[in-house]
Motif scaffolding. Structure first.
Motif, PDB file in Angstrom:
ATOM      1  N   ILE A 174      -4.360  -1.706  -3.836  1.00  0.00           N
ATOM      2  CA  ILE A 174      -5.496  -1.880  -4.889  1.00  0.00           C
ATOM      3  C   ILE A 174      -6.710  -0.964  -4.800  1.00  0.00           C
ATOM      4  O   ILE A 174      -7.198  -0.230  -5.566  1.00  0.00           O
ATOM      5  CB  ILE A 174      -6.148  -3.439  -4.771  1.00  0.00           C
ATOM      6  N   GLU A 175      -6.679  -0.448  -3.328  1.00  0.00           N
ATOM      7  CA  GLU A 175      -7.768   0.468  -2.970  1.00  0.00           C
ATOM      8  C   GLU A 175      -7.507   1.923  -3.646  1.00  0.00           C
ATOM      9  O   GLU A 175      -8.269   2.658  -3.981  1.00  0.00           O
ATOM     10  CB  GLU A 175      -7.972   0.778  -1.489  1.00  0.00           C
ATOM     11  N   VAL A 176      -6.245   2.216  -3.587  1.00  0.00           N
ATOM     12  CA  VAL A 176      -5.501   3.316  -4.109  1.00  0.00           C
ATOM     13  C   VAL A 176      -5.688   3.389  -5.664  1.00  0.00           C
ATOM     14  O   VAL A 176      -6.203   4.401  -6.262  1.00  0.00           O
ATOM     15  CB  VAL A 176      -4.057   3.506  -3.640  1.00  0.00           C
ATOM     16  N   VAL A 177      -5.232   2.187  -6.451  1.00  0.00           N
ATOM     17  CA  VAL A 177      -5.722   2.419  -7.686  1.00  0.00           C
ATOM     18  C   VAL A 177      -7.087   2.288  -7.867  1.00  0.00           C
ATOM     19  O   VAL A 177      -7.505   3.000  -9.196  1.00  0.00           O
ATOM     20  CB  VAL A 177      -5.226   0.931  -8.287  1.00  0.00           C
ATOM     21  N   LYS A 178      -8.017   1.789  -7.277  1.00  0.00           N
ATOM     22  CA  LYS A 178      -9.372   1.910  -7.323  1.00  0.00           C
ATOM     23  C   LYS A 178      -9.783   3.308  -7.558  1.00  0.00           C
ATOM     24  O   LYS A 178     -10.732   3.796  -8.350  1.00  0.00           O
ATOM     25  CB  LYS A 178     -10.263   1.022  -6.415  1.00  0.00           C
TER      26      LYS A 178
END
Length: 219
Positions: A174-178
């Motif tokens: 999720i942090e990467v996608v963010k």
């Protein structure tokens, strides 16, 4: 006008010739060292140093005459000179010797580097990229495809985490996608599919992550 040493007279026309051939950024000077107080007997492009016929010998000429260590040489080349205006010169001197191998004159060539210095300063200013926080901070990468741009963005972010996608937990993904969302990658058509493949996830999962990120921002 002082009488020129007969041995040096043949060099006077050479001074004029070299001055015309080498151009206005190059000064050519003929010294008669039998009279150091008025040693310049011929000069072309004297604006380089501000000198004219009758000018005295330079400090280097006097030093050469004093220590005699150049008596076994025919010339010295590419040493640093400074004009009366403070401009840097690339200088060379040819020693004119008589039949007894004694130095009686010097033919000096002084190339002004002022135009080259200005060109260097212009190029330095032109290629310098100022770190201005009010401007775009990222380096612009000119990719040719959605896949290429998405992949480069992914690789940079994954590299910063130090964790390969297959080992990432949900929160890490999720942090990467963010971060990718913040970079604007998802504005590209087909980016979701590409990112899903790179993160070993489904497109539906990526959309779910995006919805969660949007809710966190709005809350």
């Amino acid at each position: 006008m002082r009488e020129i040493n007969s041995y040096l007279k043949k060099y006077v026309s050479l001074v004029k010739f070299l001055g015309e051939v080498l151009g206005e950024d190059t000064e050519v000077v003929l010294h008669d060292i039998t009279n150091v107080d008025n040693s310049v007997v011929a000069i072309s492009n004297g604006h380089i140093s501000g000198r004219s016929i009758g000018a005295p010998a330079t400090n280097l000429v006097l030093k050469i005459l004093k220590d005699g260590k150049y008596s076994h040489k025919d010339y010295i080349t590419n040493y640093r000179g400074i004009s009366s205006q403070g401009n840097i010169l690339r200088s060379s001197t040819y020693f004119i010797k008589d039949n007894n191998k004694e130095i009686i004159g010097m033919l000096c060539i002084n190339i002004s580097l002022e135009r080259f210095r200005k060109l260097r300063d212009f190029l330095d200013e032109f290629i310098y990229i100022k770190n201005d926080s009010s401007k775009v901070e990222d380096v612009e990468k000119l990719g040719q495809s959605v896949e290429g741009i998405a992949l480069e963005s992914m690789q940079e972010i994954i590299k910063s985490t130090g964790i390969p996608p297959e080992r990432m937990c949900q929160e890490e993904k999720i942090e990467v996608v963010k971060k990718l969302n913040e970079s604007g990658v998802f504005l590209l058509k087909g980016a979701v599919s590409e990112i899903a493949g790179q993160l070993k996830s489904s497109e539906a999962t990526i959309y779910r992550y995006l919805n969660r990120i949007k809710k966190d921002v709005d809350s």
